[in-house]
Write a protein that holds these residues in place. Sequence first.
Motif, short mmCIF file in Angstrom:
data_model
loop_
_atom_site.label_atom_id
_atom_site.label_comp_id
_atom_site.label_asym_id
_atom_site.label_seq_id
_atom_site.Cartn_x
_atom_site.Cartn_y
_atom_site.Cartn_z
N PHE A 161 -70.88 64.75 72.45
CA PHE A 161 -69.98 64.92 71.31
C PHE A 161 -70.60 64.24 70.10
O PHE A 161 -70.91 63.05 70.15
CB PHE A 161 -68.61 64.32 71.59
CG PHE A 161 -67.88 65.01 72.71
CD1 PHE A 161 -67.52 66.34 72.61
CD2 PHE A 161 -67.56 64.32 73.86
CE1 PHE A 161 -66.84 66.98 73.63
CE2 PHE A 161 -66.87 64.95 74.89
CZ PHE A 161 -66.52 66.28 74.78
N CYS A 162 -70.78 64.98 69.03
CA CYS A 162 -71.39 64.43 67.82
C CYS A 162 -70.54 64.75 66.60
O CYS A 162 -69.93 65.83 66.53
CB CYS A 162 -72.79 64.99 67.61
SG CYS A 162 -73.96 64.53 68.89
N PHE B 136 -60.54 66.26 78.57
CA PHE B 136 -59.14 66.44 78.21
C PHE B 136 -58.85 65.71 76.92
O PHE B 136 -59.31 64.60 76.70
CB PHE B 136 -58.23 65.89 79.32
CG PHE B 136 -58.37 66.64 80.60
CD1 PHE B 136 -57.53 67.69 80.90
CD2 PHE B 136 -59.37 66.30 81.51
CE1 PHE B 136 -57.68 68.41 82.07
CE2 PHE B 136 -59.53 67.01 82.69
CZ PHE B 136 -58.68 68.07 82.97
N LEU B 137 -58.06 66.36 76.05
CA LEU B 137 -57.58 65.76 74.81
C LEU B 137 -56.19 65.21 75.10
O LEU B 137 -55.28 65.95 75.48
CB LEU B 137 -57.52 66.81 73.70
CG LEU B 137 -56.95 66.35 72.36
CD1 LEU B 137 -57.76 65.19 71.78
CD2 LEU B 137 -56.93 67.53 71.39
N ASN B 138 -56.03 63.90 74.96
CA ASN B 138 -54.78 63.21 75.32
C ASN B 138 -54.10 62.65 74.08
O ASN B 138 -54.78 62.13 73.18
CB ASN B 138 -55.08 62.06 76.28
CG ASN B 138 -55.80 62.54 77.51
OD1 ASN B 138 -55.36 63.47 78.17
ND2 ASN B 138 -56.93 61.92 77.83
N PHE C 214 -63.67 58.64 74.52
CA PHE C 214 -63.56 57.86 73.29
C PHE C 214 -62.15 57.93 72.73
O PHE C 214 -61.37 58.82 73.06
CB PHE C 214 -64.58 58.32 72.25
CG PHE C 214 -64.56 59.79 71.99
CD1 PHE C 214 -63.69 60.36 71.07
CD2 PHE C 214 -65.43 60.63 72.68
CE1 PHE C 214 -63.68 61.72 70.85
CE2 PHE C 214 -65.42 61.99 72.46
CZ PHE C 214 -64.53 62.53 71.54
N HIS C 215 -61.85 56.98 71.87
CA HIS C 215 -60.54 56.83 71.23
C HIS C 215 -60.56 57.53 69.88
O HIS C 215 -61.52 57.39 69.12
CB HIS C 215 -60.24 55.34 71.06
CG HIS C 215 -59.03 55.06 70.25
ND1 HIS C 215 -57.75 55.21 70.73
CD2 HIS C 215 -58.90 54.64 68.97
CE1 HIS C 215 -56.89 54.89 69.79
NE2 HIS C 215 -57.57 54.54 68.70
N ILE C 216 -59.50 58.26 69.55
CA ILE C 216 -59.33 58.87 68.23
C ILE C 216 -58.32 58.01 67.47
O ILE C 216 -57.25 57.70 68.00
CB ILE C 216 -58.81 60.32 68.35
CG1 ILE C 216 -59.86 61.18 69.08
CG2 ILE C 216 -58.48 60.91 66.98
CD1 ILE C 216 -59.39 62.59 69.41
N THR D 32 -49.32 56.20 67.61
CA THR D 32 -49.94 57.20 68.47
C THR D 32 -51.18 56.57 69.11
O THR D 32 -51.80 55.68 68.55
CB THR D 32 -50.39 58.46 67.71
OG1 THR D 32 -51.36 58.11 66.73
CG2 THR D 32 -49.23 59.17 67.05
N THR D 33 -51.49 57.04 70.29
CA THR D 33 -52.74 56.69 70.95
C THR D 33 -53.35 58.01 71.38
O THR D 33 -52.66 58.84 71.98
CB THR D 33 -52.51 55.80 72.18
OG1 THR D 33 -51.79 54.63 71.76
CG2 THR D 33 -53.82 55.39 72.83
N ALA D 34 -54.60 58.25 71.04
CA ALA D 34 -55.22 59.53 71.34
C ALA D 34 -56.67 59.33 71.73
O ALA D 34 -57.30 58.34 71.35
CB ALA D 34 -55.11 60.47 70.15
N GLY D 35 -57.20 60.29 72.47
CA GLY D 35 -58.60 60.22 72.85
C GLY D 35 -59.01 61.41 73.68
O GLY D 35 -58.19 62.25 74.07
N VAL D 36 -60.29 61.48 73.93
CA VAL D 36 -60.87 62.48 74.81
C VAL D 36 -61.43 61.73 76.01
O VAL D 36 -62.14 60.74 75.86
CB VAL D 36 -61.98 63.30 74.10
CG1 VAL D 36 -62.70 64.21 75.08
CG2 VAL D 36 -61.40 64.11 72.95
N ASP D 37 -61.07 62.19 77.19
CA ASP D 37 -61.57 61.61 78.44
C ASP D 37 -62.16 62.72 79.29
O ASP D 37 -61.59 63.81 79.36
CB ASP D 37 -60.44 60.92 79.21
CG ASP D 37 -59.93 59.70 78.48
OD1 ASP D 37 -60.73 58.78 78.26
OD2 ASP D 37 -58.75 59.67 78.12
N CYS D 38 -63.30 62.44 79.91
CA CYS D 38 -63.98 63.45 80.72
C CYS D 38 -64.10 62.97 82.17
O CYS D 38 -64.18 61.77 82.43
CB CYS D 38 -65.37 63.73 80.16
SG CYS D 38 -65.35 64.35 78.46
#
Length: 185
Positions: free
Chosen positions: A117-118, A85-87, A150-152, A100-106
Amino acid sequence: MFTKGFITAIAAVGGAVLVGAVMATPANAVSGTSHGVGHPGRSVEEAADPSGSGATARGGFASRPVGSFSWSWKGATINVPAGCFLNLSVRGSGLSLTGTTAGVDCIGPAAIIPGMFCNWSGRYQFKDTSNRVYATETTAVRSGCGQASFHIPGAKKRTMRTGSICLQFRNNGVVRGTTCMAVFK
């Protein structure tokens, strides 16, 4: 058994309103309140200020699934299963974006596959009410392969226009997920 579903969250941001998708149980969706992930039983505004002090930094939260996909690297095919999920969480006052706080969590099988993810990056797009992009911020590409969560890096502070803020997640330069929130005055 509780089944997760999506509802729309509306959070006041000073003189503006942010709208985004939030995970909630169907029972919560019926009640008319939005319960942010990690803050069960609280409204979006209460989740922004869990102390109840009244000094609430208003904002919103959006989460969208990243679909399964495959990509090749040095002759090997990497299959990324569904379950990520992209949050995006936005903080601010009025039309002023303060963070903003963003990241992908699986979750599930996607959470245990190493290095799927590369060379990923994020791209923030700010759109007006005519859906025209008036500003774009792209994070630096994270070279190499990484974990399933990971954090974006966040977007810079700015004054937004009425419209929307979107975040694109890119893996090896290809957009693999997008999540957006509407900004209303």
